[in-house]
Design a protein around this motif. Structure first.
Motif, PDB file in Angstrom:
ATOM      1  N   ALA A   1     -47.321  13.871 -12.566  1.00 55.31           N
ATOM      2  CA  ALA A   1     -47.872  12.778 -13.364  1.00 55.31           C
ATOM      3  C   ALA A   1     -46.936  12.407 -14.512  1.00 55.31           C
ATOM      4  CB  ALA A   1     -49.244  13.172 -13.899  1.00 55.31           C
ATOM      5  N   GLU A   2     -46.334  13.404 -15.147  1.00 59.59           N
ATOM      6  CA  GLU A   2     -45.400  13.132 -16.235  1.00 59.59           C
ATOM      7  C   GLU A   2     -44.169  12.404 -15.719  1.00 59.59           C
ATOM      8  OE1 GLU A   2     -42.846  15.583 -19.652  1.00 59.59           O
ATOM      9  OE2 GLU A   2     -44.197  16.644 -18.284  1.00 59.59           O
TER      10      GLU A   2
ATOM     11  N   ARG B   1     -45.069   8.738 -14.964  1.00 59.90           N
ATOM     12  CA  ARG B   1     -45.276   7.922 -16.166  1.00 59.90           C
ATOM     13  C   ARG B   1     -43.974   7.339 -16.679  1.00 59.90           C
ATOM     14  NH1 ARG B   1     -49.433  11.712 -17.610  1.00 59.90           N
ATOM     15  NH2 ARG B   1     -47.875  13.032 -18.656  1.00 59.90           N
TER      16      ARG B   1
END
Length: 260
Positions: free
Chosen positions: A47-48, A51
């Motif tokens: 997810a990081e 992003r």
């Protein structure tokens, strides 16, 4: 009374058992860490990473660069497929046994070699001779796809109904005329379908070939990812997705038109 179902031969059961054993051995021998893949740490790291791609770069100068790279990728795939059709047709005739059994075996060996070498390997080899840029990518697509289409075209010609061809020969037609008027029209719709399908595949392959310096969107993607310019890379990925979707739609429409 319903007929009894056909009995499977022992060789069929042995083959199915061998395939099942191969699948089981693959799972047992490979270190597949599914627990780590689905862990909370892996989800957080992913997810990081994702992003970093938001928001995509939408500056006009960069969009123009992406547009030019998209056109280059599309041109590479179209020209590579066209060259592959020419090469595949030239190799399909002897591979279909039109010139005897010895040329058939030799040509099918050439086709096996051409298609067994991936496009990335062809591009890496051709970069030495053609240099960086789209020429090496186009020739790599043409080399690999010639092997694929040549085999498919040869099979389509071999599977054509031989009676019309023999009838024309019996009535005094030349072998080449019998081929063009009897055999080729039967195989042509299938050959066109194969060509469109390979063009779709070559769009995706052309986008990847830039990783080794063969131009187009792939080269832009590699450049921006290597500099960790994720927002620029996101725009390039979106261009790839739009290009593939556009070509898929065009190919589907053409196939619908040809099968009417």
């Amino acid at each position: 009374m319903m007929p009894a179902p056909p009995r499977r031969r022992l060789s069929t059961w042995l083959l199915m058992l061998a395939l099942a054993a191969l699948v089981a051995a693959s799972f047992a021998s490979l270190p597949l860490q599914f627990a780590a893949f689905f862990s909370a740490e892996a989800a957080s790291t992913t997810a990081e990473f994702l992003r970093g791609f938001a928001p995509p770069e939408l500056a006009a100068p960069f969009l123009m660069k992406c547009l030019n790279a998209t056109a280059e990728t599309l041109s590479m795939s179209a020209l590579g497929t066209l060259l592959a059709v020419i090469g595949g047709l030239a190799l399909a005739l002897p591979a279909a046994g039109r010139f005897g059994r010895v040329p058939r075996g030799a040509t099918r060996t050439i086709l096996n070699i051409l298609r067994s070498i991936p496009e990335l390997v062809w591009a890496s080899l051709l970069l030495v001779a053609a240099g960086l840029g789209p020429l090496a990518g186009t020739l790599a697509l043409a080399a690999h796809t010639s092997g694929v289409l040549g085999r498919l075209f040869a099979d389509a010609l071999e599977n054509a109904e031989p009676l019309p061809h023999q009838t024309l020969l019996t009535n005094g037609a030349a072998p080449m005329a019998a081929f063009f008027y009897a055999t080729l029209p039967q195989a042509l719709p299938q050959m066109l379908s194969y060509t469109l399908y390979r063009w779709e595949n070559n769009i995706r392959a052309a986008a990847v070939l830039g990783v080794v310096g063969a131009g187009g969107l792939g080269q832009m993607l590699k450049y921006h990812l290597s500099l960790f310019q994720m927002q620029n890379a996101a725009t390039v990925i979106i261009c790839m997705l739009l290009l593939v979707a556009m070509v898929d739609a065009a190919s589907f429409a053409l196939r619908r038109l040809l099968t009417r």
